[in-house]
Design a protein around this motif. Structure first.
Motif, mmCIF file in Angstrom:
data_model
loop_
_atom_site.group_PDB
_atom_site.id
_atom_site.type_symbol
_atom_site.label_atom_id
_atom_site.label_comp_id
_atom_site.label_asym_id
_atom_site.label_seq_id
_atom_site.Cartn_x
_atom_site.Cartn_y
_atom_site.Cartn_z
ATOM 1 N N SER A 118 0.831 -1.204 0.000
ATOM 2 C CA SER A 118 0.000 0.000 0.000
ATOM 3 C C SER A 118 0.866 1.255 0.000
ATOM 4 C CB SER A 118 -0.927 0.014 1.215
ATOM 5 O OG SER A 118 -1.842 -1.041 1.154
ATOM 6 N N TYR A 119 1.946 1.241 0.781
ATOM 7 C CA TYR A 119 2.824 2.409 0.825
ATOM 8 C C TYR A 119 3.511 2.624 -0.518
ATOM 9 C CZ TYR A 119 6.199 5.798 2.465
ATOM 10 O OH TYR A 119 6.932 6.934 2.618
ATOM 11 N N GLU A 120 3.917 1.539 -1.151
ATOM 12 C CA GLU A 120 4.548 1.650 -2.463
ATOM 13 C C GLU A 120 3.544 2.189 -3.488
ATOM 14 O OE1 GLU A 120 6.364 -1.367 -5.797
ATOM 15 O OE2 GLU A 120 6.653 -1.868 -3.697
ATOM 16 N N THR A 121 2.315 1.697 -3.418
ATOM 17 C CA THR A 121 1.270 2.176 -4.312
ATOM 18 C C THR A 121 0.982 3.651 -4.063
ATOM 19 O OG1 THR A 121 0.313 -0.035 -4.348
ATOM 20 C CG2 THR A 121 -1.092 1.759 -5.093
ATOM 21 N N TYR A 122 1.017 4.060 -2.801
ATOM 22 C CA TYR A 122 0.811 5.459 -2.427
ATOM 23 C C TYR A 122 1.836 6.357 -3.131
ATOM 24 C CZ TYR A 122 0.385 9.487 0.743
ATOM 25 O OH TYR A 122 0.210 10.731 1.267
ATOM 26 N N GLY A 123 3.081 5.950 -3.105
ATOM 27 C CA GLY A 123 4.138 6.714 -3.783
ATOM 28 C C GLY A 123 3.937 6.748 -5.295
ATOM 29 N N MET A 124 3.548 5.604 -5.864
ATOM 30 C CA MET A 124 3.330 5.557 -7.307
ATOM 31 C C MET A 124 2.143 6.424 -7.707
ATOM 32 S SD MET A 124 4.258 1.615 -8.439
ATOM 33 C CE MET A 124 2.675 1.034 -7.962
ATOM 34 N N LEU A 125 1.087 6.439 -6.884
ATOM 35 C CA LEU A 125 -0.075 7.271 -7.203
ATOM 36 C C LEU A 125 0.259 8.758 -7.123
ATOM 37 C CD1 LEU A 125 -2.982 5.330 -5.487
ATOM 38 C CD2 LEU A 125 -2.639 5.692 -7.934
ATOM 39 N N THR A 126 1.147 9.118 -6.205
ATOM 40 C CA THR A 126 1.575 10.511 -6.116
ATOM 41 C C THR A 126 2.303 10.927 -7.396
ATOM 42 O OG1 THR A 126 1.788 10.282 -3.722
ATOM 43 C CG2 THR A 126 2.906 12.132 -4.726
ATOM 44 N N GLU A 127 3.186 10.060 -7.868
ATOM 45 C CA GLU A 127 3.900 10.346 -9.116
ATOM 46 C C GLU A 127 2.944 10.328 -10.309
ATOM 47 O OE1 GLU A 127 7.034 7.499 -9.415
ATOM 48 O OE2 GLU A 127 8.012 8.197 -7.584
ATOM 49 N N GLN A 128 2.018 9.372 -10.296
ATOM 50 C CA GLN A 128 1.062 9.266 -11.393
ATOM 51 C C GLN A 128 0.170 10.501 -11.462
ATOM 52 O OE1 GLN A 128 -1.694 6.018 -11.026
ATOM 53 N NE2 GLN A 128 -2.146 5.995 -13.200
ATOM 54 N N VAL A 154 -7.137 10.114 -8.614
ATOM 55 C CA VAL A 154 -7.498 10.818 -7.378
ATOM 56 C C VAL A 154 -8.333 9.901 -6.485
ATOM 57 C CG1 VAL A 154 -8.868 12.730 -6.452
ATOM 58 C CG2 VAL A 154 -7.297 13.120 -8.340
ATOM 59 N N TYR A 155 -9.264 9.165 -7.079
ATOM 60 C CA TYR A 155 -10.093 8.234 -6.312
ATOM 61 C C TYR A 155 -9.223 7.171 -5.632
ATOM 62 C CZ TYR A 155 -13.157 4.302 -5.345
ATOM 63 O OH TYR A 155 -13.782 3.257 -4.739
ATOM 64 N N ASN A 156 -8.324 6.545 -6.400
ATOM 65 C CA ASN A 156 -7.449 5.512 -5.838
ATOM 66 C C ASN A 156 -6.561 6.075 -4.731
ATOM 67 O OD1 ASN A 156 -8.483 3.536 -7.519
ATOM 68 N ND2 ASN A 156 -6.932 3.880 -9.091
ATOM 69 N N TYR A 157 -6.071 7.276 -4.933
ATOM 70 C CA TYR A 157 -5.240 7.928 -3.925
ATOM 71 C C TYR A 157 -6.026 8.141 -2.632
ATOM 72 C CZ TYR A 157 -2.425 11.573 -1.702
ATOM 73 O OH TYR A 157 -1.691 12.306 -0.802
ATOM 74 N N ASN A 158 -7.263 8.635 -2.759
ATOM 75 C CA ASN A 158 -8.075 8.889 -1.565
ATOM 76 C C ASN A 158 -8.465 7.602 -0.850
ATOM 77 O OD1 ASN A 158 -7.999 11.687 -1.735
ATOM 78 N ND2 ASN A 158 -9.771 11.758 -3.094
ATOM 79 N N VAL A 159 -8.745 6.546 -1.587
ATOM 80 C CA VAL A 159 -9.056 5.255 -0.966
ATOM 81 C C VAL A 159 -7.850 4.749 -0.176
ATOM 82 C CG1 VAL A 159 -9.496 2.812 -1.470
ATOM 83 C CG2 VAL A 159 -10.852 4.573 -2.584
ATOM 84 N N ALA A 170 -7.277 4.190 3.873
ATOM 85 C CA ALA A 170 -6.811 2.925 4.447
ATOM 86 C C ALA A 170 -5.682 3.175 5.443
ATOM 87 C CB ALA A 170 -6.337 1.980 3.342
ATOM 88 N N PHE A 171 -4.785 4.093 5.122
ATOM 89 C CA PHE A 171 -3.717 4.420 6.063
ATOM 90 C C PHE A 171 -4.266 5.139 7.292
ATOM 91 C CE2 PHE A 171 -0.542 4.050 2.544
ATOM 92 C CZ PHE A 171 0.231 3.089 3.158
ATOM 93 N N LYS A 172 -5.206 6.035 7.075
ATOM 94 C CA LYS A 172 -5.758 6.818 8.195
ATOM 95 C C LYS A 172 -6.524 5.935 9.166
ATOM 96 C CE LYS A 172 -8.550 10.870 9.247
ATOM 97 N NZ LYS A 172 -9.336 11.958 8.674
ATOM 98 N N TYR A 173 -7.310 5.013 8.640
ATOM 99 C CA TYR A 173 -8.167 4.199 9.495
ATOM 100 C C TYR A 173 -7.636 2.784 9.712
ATOM 101 C CZ TYR A 173 -11.324 8.061 8.771
ATOM 102 O OH TYR A 173 -11.872 9.318 8.729
ATOM 103 N N ASN A 174 -6.402 2.535 9.286
ATOM 104 C CA ASN A 174 -5.742 1.244 9.485
ATOM 105 C C ASN A 174 -6.553 0.087 8.930
ATOM 106 O OD1 ASN A 174 -3.600 2.480 10.863
ATOM 107 N ND2 ASN A 174 -4.746 2.435 12.763
#
Length: 130
Positions: free
Chosen positions: A52-62, A112-117, A121-125
């Motif tokens: 999830s963290y890796e995806t988070y970084g990729m979504l930021t770049e995307q 943006v949707y994937n990033y917010n989801v 997930a990180f916020k609410y564990n």
């Protein structure tokens, strides 16, 4: 059986009957199985968090890339409209350019949707097993 109850059962069985009885060996096996299940669950959870963290970084770049693509597509659409107005392109070219613009907007909205989801997930564990 969870690890805590398996540990308690093993402690009680060892204290009262020793480790050599059939029941004691079964309880010991249950304890080992519970320990392995806990280790496996931790590994799955860690893998999910790291992914999830890796995806988070990729979504930021995307997001940055898709924002740039959207800007370029808007400019291409504007230029296509101008060339149509002066008679240098067809209406089909303008429609294709408009379709490209709508697709770029949809791609950005999906990002943006994937990033917010993922951020939720990180916020609410909340993590799902892969």
């Amino acid at each position: 059986i969870d690890l805590e109850s398996a540990q308690m059962s093993d402690d009680l069985m060892s204290a009262y009957y020793g480790g050599g009885t059939w029941d004691a060996r079964q309880v010991k096996q249950a304890l080992i199985a519970a320990q392995l299940a806990e280790q496996d669950a931790k590994a799955v959870l860690l893998n999910s968090v790291y992914t999830s963290y890796e995806t988070y970084g990729m979504l930021t770049e995307q997001y940055a890339a898709l924002t740039k693509v959207l800007e370029l597509t808007k400019e291409a659409y504007r230029l296509q409209q101008l060339t149509y107005e002066v008679g240098l392109s067809t209406f089909e070219d303008v429609n294709k350019s408009e379709d490209d613009l709508r697709q770029a907007e949809a791609n950005l909205a999906e990002c943006v949707y994937n990033y917010n989801v993922l951020k939720s997930a990180f916020k609410y564990n909340v993590y799902k097993a892969q």
